[in-house]
Design an enzyme around this catalytic site. Structure first.
Site, PDB file in Angstrom:
ATOM      1  N   LEU A 103       0.752  -1.354   0.034  1.00  0.00           N
ATOM      2  CA  LEU A 103       0.151   0.092  -0.075  1.00  0.00           C
ATOM      3  C   LEU A 103       0.943   1.331  -0.045  1.00  0.00           C
ATOM      4  CD1 LEU A 103      -2.686  -1.069   2.439  1.00  0.00           C
ATOM      5  CD2 LEU A 103      -2.872  -0.986   0.202  1.00  0.00           C
ATOM      6  N   ASP A 104       0.493   2.282  -0.766  1.00  0.00           N
ATOM      7  CA  ASP A 104       1.563   3.488  -1.024  1.00  0.00           C
ATOM      8  C   ASP A 104       1.614   4.194   0.377  1.00  0.00           C
ATOM      9  OD1 ASP A 104      -0.536   5.548  -1.129  1.00  0.00           O
ATOM     10  OD2 ASP A 104      -0.647   4.850  -3.172  1.00  0.00           O
ATOM     11  N   TYR A 105       2.397   5.006   0.427  1.00  0.00           N
ATOM     12  CA  TYR A 105       2.528   6.010   1.748  1.00  0.00           C
ATOM     13  C   TYR A 105       1.369   6.638   2.123  1.00  0.00           C
ATOM     14  CZ  TYR A 105       5.045   9.458   4.304  1.00  0.00           C
ATOM     15  OH  TYR A 105       5.736  10.151   5.540  1.00  0.00           O
ATOM     16  N   THR A 107      -1.861   5.677   1.131  1.00  0.00           N
ATOM     17  CA  THR A 107      -3.088   4.831   1.397  1.00  0.00           C
ATOM     18  C   THR A 107      -3.008   4.113   2.676  1.00  0.00           C
ATOM     19  OG1 THR A 107      -3.019   4.585  -1.165  1.00  0.00           O
ATOM     20  CG2 THR A 107      -4.108   2.745   0.201  1.00  0.00           C
ATOM     21  N   ARG A 186      -5.296   4.860  -8.134  1.00  0.00           N
ATOM     22  CA  ARG A 186      -4.807   6.346  -8.418  1.00  0.00           C
ATOM     23  C   ARG A 186      -4.614   6.535  -9.727  1.00  0.00           C
ATOM     24  NH1 ARG A 186      -3.971   8.877  -3.346  1.00  0.00           N
ATOM     25  NH2 ARG A 186      -3.589   7.483  -1.495  1.00  0.00           N
TER      26      ARG A 186
END
Length: 232
Positions: A103-105, A107, A186
Site C-alpha cells: 500500500l503506498d505511503y 493509502t 490512483r
C-alpha cells in the site's frame, strides 16, 4: 517430499526466494554441512539446512495476518528517506513477517502479512485474479471517466484491467481491482478524470478489514486461509 533450497529458505522466513538465491551464490548456505553454490538443489525432510552457520527449519503452518496500515507509513523493511515503515508499527514478534503486495505511503487500510514467502508471491501474481476492494474519496466524478475505468484503460503505455466501481455518493467510490499493479487505483482514476484524495483498502479476497483499529494486527482464521488457497 523434496523442495528447492531457495523455497525452503523462503518458507522458513529467513529471506525471500530471490534473496535466498543471493545467499546461495555468496556461499552462505549449507546442506548437511556442505556449502552449495547453485539454487538447483533439492532438500529432503531429513536434510539439515543452515544459513551463516545457523540451522533453519521450514515452518509447519502457514500464518496470515491482517494489519490496518496507518497513513504516512511505507510498506517496506527500510526506507532510504527515513520515513516510518509498517515494521516500525509492529511488535517484535511480528517483524519477521513478509508483507503481501504494497500500500503506498498515503493509502490506508488492509495489508496482509505472512510467514510464507511463497504464499506472498502467489497472492500478488496478476494471474491469481484476487479481488481487492478500496474506498476512494475523489475530488470530482466524471461519469464518462468511470465508464472508461470500468472498460479497462491504457495509461502511459500500461494496460489496466477493467475495474468494478460503485458510486456511494458525490465523492466516494467503492472500487474493486483484480490485478494489483503499483498505484493502480490512483493512476486509473486520475487518468479518467476522478483524482483520488484519499484511498483506503477494505478487503483482499475473502479477508475483510472490518473494525480492526488503525495500527493493529489480527491473525486470519485457518478456514479463511483455506478458502483463499483454493482460489490460487
Amino acid at each position: 517430499m523434496s523442495v528447492r533450497i531457495a523455497k525452503f529458505i523462503s518458507d522458513s522466513g529467513v529471506a525471500s526466494r530471490r534473496a535466498a538465491e543471493e545467499l546461495i551464490s555468496q556461499g552462505r548456505v549449507k546442506v548437511n554441512d556442505i556449502v552449495i553454490k547453485t539454487p538447483v538443489v533439492f532438500v529432503e525432510e531429513n536434510d539439515t539446512v543452515s544459513v551463516d552457520g545457523k540451522v533453519i527449519n521450514q515452518r509447519e503452518t502457514t500464518k496470515l495476518y491482517a494489519f490496518h496500515k496507518p497513513i504516512n507509513v511505507m510498506t517496506t523493511r527500510k526506507d532510504p528517506m527515513g520515513r516510518k515503515t509498517v515494521y516500525d508499527c509492529l511488535e517484535e514478534k511480528y517483524k519477521n513477517l513478509k508483507y503481501v503486495g504494497r500500500l503506498d505511503y498515503k493509502t490506508t487500510g488492509l495489508l496482509l502479512l505472512t510467514n510464507d514467502g511463497e504464499l506472498s508471491r502467489k497472492l500478488t501474481l496478476p494471474s491469481s485474479h484476487i479481488p481487492r476492494e478500496y474506498m476512494a474519496m475523489v475530488s470530482k466524478v466524471s461519469e464518462q471517466g468511470l465508464a472508461k475505468a470500468e472498460s479497462g484503460v491504457c495509461v502511459d503505455g500500461i494496460n489496466y484491467r477493467p475495474m468494478k466501481i460503485k458510486r456511494i455518493d458525490d465523492k466516494i467510490l467503492r472500487v474493486c481491482v483484480t490485478e494489483g499493479k503499483k498505484n493502480e487505483v490512483r493512476i486509473v482514476l486520475r487518468a479518467c478524470g476522478c483524482p483520488v484524495i484519499k484511498l483506503h483498502r477494505i478487503s483482499f479476497g475473502p479477508i475483510k478489514l472490518g473494525n480492526l483499529s488503525v495500527g493493529k494486527i489480527r491473525e486470519v482464521e485457518q478456514k479463511t486461509i483455506d478458502a483463499l488457497l483454493k482460489t490460487l
